[in-house]
Each structure stands twice: as structure tokens, then as C-alpha cells.
Design a protein around this motif. Structure first.
Motif, PDB file in Angstrom:
ATOM      1  N   PRO A 282      41.055  40.268  31.912  1.00  0.00           N
ATOM      2  CA  PRO A 282      40.135  40.310  33.062  1.00  0.00           C
ATOM      3  C   PRO A 282      40.739  40.831  34.355  1.00  0.00           C
ATOM      4  N   SER A 285      38.941  43.800  36.209  1.00  0.00           N
ATOM      5  CA  SER A 285      37.486  43.686  36.396  1.00  0.00           C
ATOM      6  C   SER A 285      36.971  44.621  37.486  1.00  0.00           C
ATOM      7  N   VAL A 288      35.446  47.894  35.965  1.00  0.00           N
ATOM      8  CA  VAL A 288      34.337  47.857  35.007  1.00  0.00           C
ATOM      9  C   VAL A 288      33.174  48.732  35.466  1.00  0.00           C
ATOM     10  N   ILE A 317      37.437  37.556  26.180  1.00  0.00           N
ATOM     11  CA  ILE A 317      38.289  37.646  27.370  1.00  0.00           C
ATOM     12  C   ILE A 317      39.534  36.784  27.150  1.00  0.00           C
ATOM     13  N   ASP A 380      37.856  33.575  37.450  1.00  0.00           N
ATOM     14  CA  ASP A 380      36.405  33.444  37.566  1.00  0.00           C
ATOM     15  C   ASP A 380      35.944  34.030  38.897  1.00  0.00           C
ATOM     16  N   SER A 383      36.542  38.000  38.967  1.00  0.00           N
ATOM     17  CA  SER A 383      35.543  38.724  38.187  1.00  0.00           C
ATOM     18  C   SER A 383      34.186  38.683  38.867  1.00  0.00           C
ATOM     19  N   GLN A 388      31.084  40.652  37.731  1.00  0.00           N
ATOM     20  CA  GLN A 388      31.222  40.418  36.292  1.00  0.00           C
ATOM     21  C   GLN A 388      31.357  38.925  35.990  1.00  0.00           C
ATOM     22  N   GLU A 389      30.976  38.550  34.784  1.00  0.00           N
ATOM     23  CA  GLU A 389      31.282  37.221  34.250  1.00  0.00           C
ATOM     24  C   GLU A 389      32.291  37.424  33.135  1.00  0.00           C
ATOM     25  N   MET A 390      33.546  37.024  33.380  1.00  0.00           N
ATOM     26  CA  MET A 390      34.612  37.240  32.405  1.00  0.00           C
ATOM     27  C   MET A 390      35.470  35.977  32.299  1.00  0.00           C
ATOM     28  N   VAL A 396      32.141  37.345  25.560  1.00  0.00           N
ATOM     29  CA  VAL A 396      31.191  37.897  26.518  1.00  0.00           C
ATOM     30  C   VAL A 396      30.308  38.927  25.806  1.00  0.00           C
ATOM     31  N   PHE A 409      29.476  42.686  32.162  1.00  0.00           N
ATOM     32  CA  PHE A 409      29.863  41.618  31.254  1.00  0.00           C
ATOM     33  C   PHE A 409      29.197  40.321  31.689  1.00  0.00           C
TER      34      PHE A 409
END
Length: 412
Positions: A282, A285, A288, A317, A380, A383, A388-390, A396, A409
Motif C-alpha cells: 500500500p 497508493s 493508483v 494488501i 489506513d 490510503s 483508496q481503501e487498502m 480488496v 480499491f
């Protein structure tokens, strides 16, 4: 006089001048002798230099070089003795550096307790001579890049040189700890007069490696690794031919070719690869949203959304392993997650428990037990700041945000 003789005379004169500068500095810039009282005990460092072990650490420890000195020193719980580090260890801490969660290096004052990263310029030499630290820790490559300045500094305080750490491996041919790793730990154990702690570190890591071997094996799954921060963060079409967690778990890298630290693929080349699983670090990120990442995500999104589940590429992840070279604790942590995914061993809780244990081996129970939770919280946030949520150690999925025209993600 011949031109050759003239050049020789000039070089000799320069050497004399440098030596004279060192003498003037130490007598006229407030140097108080600092660490002049040494024990008769000595060590041999990575350059083969015989170095006297300081009687004490009362005048503090300085680390010079972002790839090793503070990383190895942190295993010995010397935070209270650290008086100066590379600037990035204060201003750009956390990320994949486990030691920066174990100890509050970001609480140091960058204006008075730091110097330029991976460097020993003349102003830093002058400043350090004034401080007179008990111990300076650096690496072979940094010493060689600034050998004249280190020569001056080593005349005034104890400078010990570690072997350069390696990006692509941490074990030897038999699966035990690599020589350079053991050398550095043993050397610091002697210099810091913490030889029992050095033995504890080495035996603890050897036990972790043995445990990984016992739960790993071979697999016919081809795994694509993306997102590692090598020479900066990277788009998802950048992959890594040599990835320590794959090496430690017998995992097949989906990429076959170059053995460089990283390879940037054409997105079209990615679509022709035989990929069973994708693991994403991650720490990249922020990349991305870039075009190459988006093209790759679009391809995987379409595969995973069609009516044929046999061609799906699940995405997970992992724990980030690189920030200013490899963080070996994090490489071991990622190895457990990779083994869990590829070999079907360990429960989710067992993976986490082993990861917490890794950080306790590296930094002691008091400082290591909370590292993983803090790292999870940091990533957290990082990201999320990049849209993003990674979450670490989770699957994911790729979602398409029609309003933004972007793939993202999201936690599965």
C-alpha cells in the motif's frame, strides 16, 4: 621540476592542509574532548578498521546514512542515546520503517538533531566535532562517498562502519540469516556492550525463519507483486522480480525476466501474463490514480466482473517492506501473509500474532508490541488520503467510480 613531481607536491600539500584544518577545528571550535577516554577493547568494523569501544554513551549516538545505521541500532533500544540522525528519519518517518513506530524519532528537532540524508558534508563534520558524540554509526557506501570527511571525524570520536544492507536477500544459501546481517548485529552488540541482546536478536530471527520454512513449500500459483516503494512510489504496472517474501515462502513470481530491483511493464504485457493472484504493497497508493495504474485496474476489473470466475485475479494488501531500502522486520511480516495466502496455512489471527511477535523480536516487547497496530493505522490514513481503501492483510476489490471516471480499491 617535472609535471609529475609538481602534481605530487600539490597533492601532499593538500593532505597537510586537511590535517591542519582538522587540528584547528578541534582546538578552536569548542570541542571538549568528548570521547577521548576509551577502553582497551576494540572491534573490527566492515572496512577492517580496528575501532576502540567507547567507555560509555554519555555524549550520545549519531547515525549517518538512511539505509542501515538507525535501522540496526534501533534493535538495541538506544533511543535515549540518539542525538542526531539523517533528516528523513525525522521529517519523513513511519511508512514501511518498523523502527519509526517503535521509537519516536519524529520527536527529534530536525534543525538541531539532523543532517542531510546519506551524507557527511563539511558543515556536518564541524557540527559533530563540536558535539563530540560517543559513537557515530555509518555504512560502507556512505563512508566511501565521504571518506575524507569521515577520516577527519574518526580522528575525533568513535566511528564504526556497518556492512551495506542488501535489497534482494536477507538469508544465506541454507536459509539462515545472511552474513552481512549477522555481522552488523554482532558488531553493534560489541560496540554498545549489549552482546546478549545481539545473540537474542539473531536467535529470535533464526527461529522466525525456521517457522516460515516449516509452513511454506512450493506452489503452482503465480503471484504478481505491485506497489513496493523502490526509487519512489510506483504505478501498478511496475513489478519486482526479486521480492524477499516470495523467496522466504517458495512463492512463484508471476514475472520472469530481469533480476533488477524493479521492472516497468507495458500494460499490454501485463495482460499476457499468467497471474493467479495479485499482492499490493500500500505504500504506493499515491500512484493508483495515474494512467498506467488505471489501465491495469480496468483490465483486472473486467476480468473479475465477467461471468467466468476461473480467470479472476484476487487482490490482497500486504505489509509494506521498503522505505529507504528493505525493512527486514516488515519483509518477515509480509512473508507470513504471503504464506497464508499461497499455502493456505495459519488463520488470520495466527498471522497477526506472528507479525506482532516479529516486531517484539526486533525491538523488544515494550516497544515492539504496538508497532503493527500503529502501522495499520498509518496506512489506513495514507490510503484514504489518496482516495483508496487498502487495509493491511485484507482482500480488496476494484470498483469503478463513474462520477470521477476512476477505478479505485475498496475493502472486499
Amino acid at each position: 621540476m617535472s609535471s609529475k613531481a609538481t602534481i605530487t607536491a600539490v597533492v601532499l600539500a593538500a593532505v597537510v592542509i586537511i590535517a591542519a584544518i582538522a587540528v584547528v577545528w578541534t582546538s578552536g571550535h569548542g570541542y571538549d574532548g568528548g570521547n577521548t577516554d576509551q577502553t582497551e577493547d576494540t572491534v573490527t568494523d566492515a572496512l577492517g578498521r580496528t575501532v576502540a569501544i567507547p567507555d560509555n554513551l554519555d555524549n550520545g549516538i549519531v547515525t549517518i546514512g538512511s539505509t542501515g545505521p538507525l535501522r540496526f541500532a534501533s534493535m538495541f533500544d538506544v533511543f535515549d542515546h540518539i542525538i542526531e540522525v539523517d533528516r528523513g528519519d525525522i521529517t519523513d518517518s513511519k511508512n514501511g520503517r518498523g523502527y519509526s513506530y517503535a521509537f519516536a524519532y519524529d520527536s527529534l528537532d530536525p534543525s538541531t538533531q539532523s543532517h542531510p540524508d546519506n551524507a557527511l558534508d563539511s558543515s556536518t563534520v564541524e557540527s559533530l566535532v563540536k558535539k563530540g558524540p560517543s559513537l557515530v554509526i555509518t555504512t560502507e557506501s556512505v563512508w566511501k562517498n565521504y571518506s575524507v570527511n569521515f577520516g577527519i571525524l574518526a580522528g575525533q570520536c568513535t566511528v564504526v562502519v556497518l556492512k551495506d544492507q542488501q535489497m534482494q536477500y536477507m538469508t544465506d544459501g541454507d536459509g539462515g540469516l545472511a552474513d552481512y546481517f549477522e555481522f552488523n548485529v554482532d558488531l553493534l552488540g560489541q560496540v554498545l556492550k549489549k552482546e546478549d541482546r545481539a545473540s537474542e536478536i539473531i536467535s529470535g530471527i533464526e527461529e522466525i525463519l525456521s517457522d516460515l520454512r516449516s509452513i511454506s513449500g512450493t506452489s503452482d500459483q503465480n503471484v504478481y507483486i505491485a506497489g513496493v516503494t523502490i526509487s519512489g512510489s510506483n504505478t501498478l504496472n511496475t513489478t519486482f522480480p526479486v521480492y524477499i517474501p516470495f523467496d522466504l515462502t517458495g512463492t512463484s513470481n508471476a514475472y520472469h525476466g530481469s533480476t533488477e530491483n524493479k521492472v516497468v511493464l507495458r500494460v499490454e504485457a501485463f495482460t499476457t501474463m499468467d497471474i493467479d493472484m495479485m499482492i499490493v504493497d500500500p505504500s504506493s497508493s499515491d500512484k493508483v490514480g495515474e494512467a498506467d495504474s488505471q489501465y491495469l485496474m480496468e483490465y483486472v476489473y473486467r476480468l473479475n466482473s465477467d461471468s467466468d470466475p476461473s480467470n479472476d485475479i484476487p487482490i490482497y494488501i500486504t505489509v509494506p517492506i521498503v522505505w529507504d531500502s528493505v525493512n527486514y522486520d516488515c519483509a518477515l511480516a509480509s512473508s507470513y501473509y504471503v504464506a497464508h495466502l499461497v499455502h493456505g496455512c495459519l488463520t488470520d489471527q495466527e498471522v497477526e500474532d506472528r507479525i506482532v511477535h516479529i516486531f517484539e523480536v526486533f525491538y523488544g516487547e515494550e516497544h515492539g508490541s504496538g508497532v503493527f497496530d500503529d502501522m495499520r493505522e498509518f496506512f489506513d490514513g495514507k490510503s484514504s488520503a489518496n482516495g483508496q481503501e487498502m487495509p493491511l492483510l485484507q482482500e480488496v476489490v476494484i470498483e469503478y467510480d463513474a462520477s470521477a471516471g476512476e477505478y479505485r480499491f475498496a475493502a472486499a
